[in-house]
Write a protein that holds these residues in place. Structure first.
Motif, short mmCIF file in Angstrom:
data_model
loop_
_atom_site.label_atom_id
_atom_site.label_comp_id
_atom_site.label_asym_id
_atom_site.label_seq_id
_atom_site.Cartn_x
_atom_site.Cartn_y
_atom_site.Cartn_z
N VAL A 199 -6.59 -0.98 -4.60
CA VAL A 199 -7.58 -1.96 -5.04
C VAL A 199 -7.95 -2.86 -3.86
O VAL A 199 -7.18 -3.00 -2.90
CB VAL A 199 -7.05 -2.82 -6.22
CG1 VAL A 199 -6.77 -1.94 -7.43
CG2 VAL A 199 -5.79 -3.58 -5.82
N TYR A 200 -9.12 -3.47 -3.95
CA TYR A 200 -9.54 -4.40 -2.91
C TYR A 200 -9.03 -5.80 -3.23
O TYR A 200 -9.03 -6.23 -4.39
CB TYR A 200 -11.06 -4.45 -2.83
CG TYR A 200 -11.71 -3.22 -2.26
CD1 TYR A 200 -11.55 -2.89 -0.92
CD2 TYR A 200 -12.50 -2.39 -3.06
CE1 TYR A 200 -12.16 -1.76 -0.39
CE2 TYR A 200 -13.11 -1.26 -2.53
CZ TYR A 200 -12.94 -0.95 -1.19
OH TYR A 200 -13.54 0.17 -0.68
N ILE A 208 -2.24 -1.57 -1.95
CA ILE A 208 -1.55 -0.57 -2.79
C ILE A 208 -1.22 -1.20 -4.14
O ILE A 208 -0.72 -2.32 -4.21
CB ILE A 208 -0.27 -0.08 -2.08
CG1 ILE A 208 -0.66 0.66 -0.79
CG2 ILE A 208 0.53 0.84 -3.00
CD1 ILE A 208 0.51 1.01 0.09
N ASN A 209 -1.50 -0.45 -5.22
CA ASN A 209 -1.41 -1.01 -6.57
C ASN A 209 -0.35 -0.31 -7.42
O ASN A 209 -0.43 -0.31 -8.64
CB ASN A 209 -2.78 -0.91 -7.26
CG ASN A 209 -2.89 -1.78 -8.49
OD1 ASN A 209 -2.31 -2.87 -8.54
ND2 ASN A 209 -3.60 -1.31 -9.49
N PHE A 210 0.67 0.29 -6.76
CA PHE A 210 1.73 0.96 -7.50
C PHE A 210 2.95 1.11 -6.61
O PHE A 210 2.88 0.97 -5.38
CB PHE A 210 1.28 2.36 -7.96
CG PHE A 210 1.16 3.35 -6.82
CD1 PHE A 210 2.14 4.29 -6.60
CD2 PHE A 210 0.06 3.31 -5.98
CE1 PHE A 210 2.04 5.18 -5.55
CE2 PHE A 210 -0.05 4.20 -4.92
CZ PHE A 210 0.93 5.14 -4.71
N GLY A 211 4.08 1.41 -7.23
CA GLY A 211 5.28 1.78 -6.48
C GLY A 211 5.91 0.68 -5.66
O GLY A 211 5.65 -0.51 -5.85
N LYS A 216 1.06 -4.67 -1.29
CA LYS A 216 1.03 -4.65 0.16
C LYS A 216 -0.31 -4.07 0.66
O LYS A 216 -0.88 -3.18 0.03
CB LYS A 216 2.17 -3.80 0.72
CG LYS A 216 3.56 -4.27 0.30
CD LYS A 216 3.91 -5.62 0.90
CE LYS A 216 5.35 -6.01 0.57
NZ LYS A 216 5.70 -7.34 1.10
N ILE A 217 -0.77 -4.57 1.80
CA ILE A 217 -2.00 -4.05 2.40
C ILE A 217 -1.74 -2.63 2.89
O ILE A 217 -0.80 -2.38 3.65
CB ILE A 217 -2.46 -4.96 3.54
CG1 ILE A 217 -2.82 -6.35 2.99
CG2 ILE A 217 -3.66 -4.35 4.27
CD1 ILE A 217 -3.09 -7.39 4.04
N ALA A 218 -2.56 -1.70 2.45
CA ALA A 218 -2.32 -0.28 2.72
C ALA A 218 -2.29 0.02 4.21
O ALA A 218 -1.46 0.80 4.68
CB ALA A 218 -3.40 0.56 2.02
N GLU A 219 -3.17 -0.59 4.95
CA GLU A 219 -3.22 -0.34 6.39
C GLU A 219 -1.91 -0.76 7.06
O GLU A 219 -1.39 -0.05 7.93
CB GLU A 219 -4.40 -1.07 7.01
CG GLU A 219 -4.64 -0.70 8.46
CD GLU A 219 -5.96 -1.23 9.00
OE1 GLU A 219 -5.97 -1.70 10.15
OE2 GLU A 219 -6.95 -1.17 8.24
N LEU A 222 0.78 1.90 6.19
CA LEU A 222 0.61 3.16 6.91
C LEU A 222 0.98 3.02 8.38
O LEU A 222 1.42 3.99 9.02
CB LEU A 222 -0.83 3.66 6.77
CG LEU A 222 -1.27 4.08 5.35
CD1 LEU A 222 -2.67 4.68 5.40
CD2 LEU A 222 -0.30 5.06 4.72
N ARG A 223 0.81 1.83 8.92
CA ARG A 223 1.20 1.59 10.32
C ARG A 223 2.72 1.50 10.47
O ARG A 223 3.28 1.98 11.46
CB ARG A 223 0.56 0.30 10.83
CG ARG A 223 -0.94 0.38 11.04
CD ARG A 223 -1.47 -0.95 11.59
NE ARG A 223 -2.92 -1.00 11.64
CZ ARG A 223 -3.65 -0.50 12.63
NH1 ARG A 223 -3.04 0.09 13.64
NH2 ARG A 223 -4.97 -0.59 12.60
N SER A 224 3.39 0.91 9.50
CA SER A 224 4.83 0.65 9.63
C SER A 224 5.71 1.77 9.08
O SER A 224 6.83 1.98 9.54
CB SER A 224 5.19 -0.66 8.93
OG SER A 224 4.92 -0.59 7.54
#
Length: 259
Positions: A199-200, A208-211, A216-219, A222-224
């Protein structure tokens, strides 16, 4: 109240082999394409899902393996169906969470691209739950004053959904008769993907909207966590969700190459 349309809006409903978006298949699709001038184009088509229809699914929609044995597969009708949906807004009952993601999975398996970039999604169930928290049978009785005959047949449910939205516009003076505004109102969140796994936030960042990484910010994730992207791409997620993560991943890779 008739709908105030600037482009066609398709009301649709699916009957399926089950409720798993990535694995279950469509056995019947019904749609009403409403044109800006008020003309209605109605279609109902049964589909051979190329798999056994579980008995528990048949108990709901009364469609058996024998009923669809001689019907076309989704792959055979995908191109013509995509043409019907092209350049239209889409409305349904719980469609944002189930019908649209499952439909997109079917198109993906068939190798047909359905571009929904400029599509507004109006979920009549969300409007109903926000205004009068209940299901389609109750909504039809409440708004239209009629019993829903043939509930859980795609044709009856599609027609009822269309009639309920028009009755909602008559009943609630604060509801705008505008597809863009109704699309925004009938969304629980500002989804990046259709299923709402991303979601924005208020800064237009994908979250990220689950789990375990929910919120957390998706970018950043994915970086970490380099393995998270691979887990998403190999996981049991709708293709539309994977595509959304892939766009973020590609953006990160392009930035890395620049530096």
């Amino acid at each position: 109240m008739e709908l105030n349309l600037t482009k066609p809006t398709i009301f649709f409903d699916l009957e399926t082999t089950g409720t798993n978006i990535t694995h279950d298949r469509i056995v019947e699709i019904s749609l009403i394409k409403v044109m800006p001038g008020g003309e209605e184009i109605e279609r109902t088509r049964r589909i051979n899902p190329e798999m056994h229809i579980p008995e528990e699914a048949t108990e709901v929609h009364h469609i058996t393996d024998e009923d669809v044995a001689d019907e076309p597969t989704f792959r055979q009708i995908a191109a013509s169906l995509a043409e019907i949906f092209r350049d239209s807004d889409i409305a349904g009952f719980n469609s944002n969470r189930f019908d649209i993601p499952l439909l997109l999975e079917e198109f993906h398996r068939a190798g047909v691209v359905l571009d929904l970039t400029n599509t507004r999604f109006i979920d009549v169930q969300t409007i109903f739950h926000k205004q009068e928290p209940r299901n389609l049978i109750a909504a039809y009785k409440f708004y239209c004053g009629k019993n829903l005959e043939g509930a859980h047949s795609a044709c009856a449910d599609t027609r009822a959904t269309y009639e309920v939205l028009k009755a909602q516009l008559d009943r609630y003076t604060d509801l705008p008769n505008d597809m863009a505004a109704l699309s925004e109102y009938s969304s629980h969140t500002r989804n990046v993907d259709i299923a709402g796994r991303l979601v924005y936030d208020d800064k237009k960042r994908e979250v990220i909207n689950f789990g375990k990484y929910k919120g957390k910010i998706a970018e950043d994730v994915l970086r970490s966590d380099m393995g998270y992207y691979g887990w998403i791409m190999q996981g049991d997620f709708p293709q539309n969700t994977k595509d959304a993560f892939a766009r973020i991943h590609m953006r990160i890779e392009l930035e890395r190459r620049k530096h």
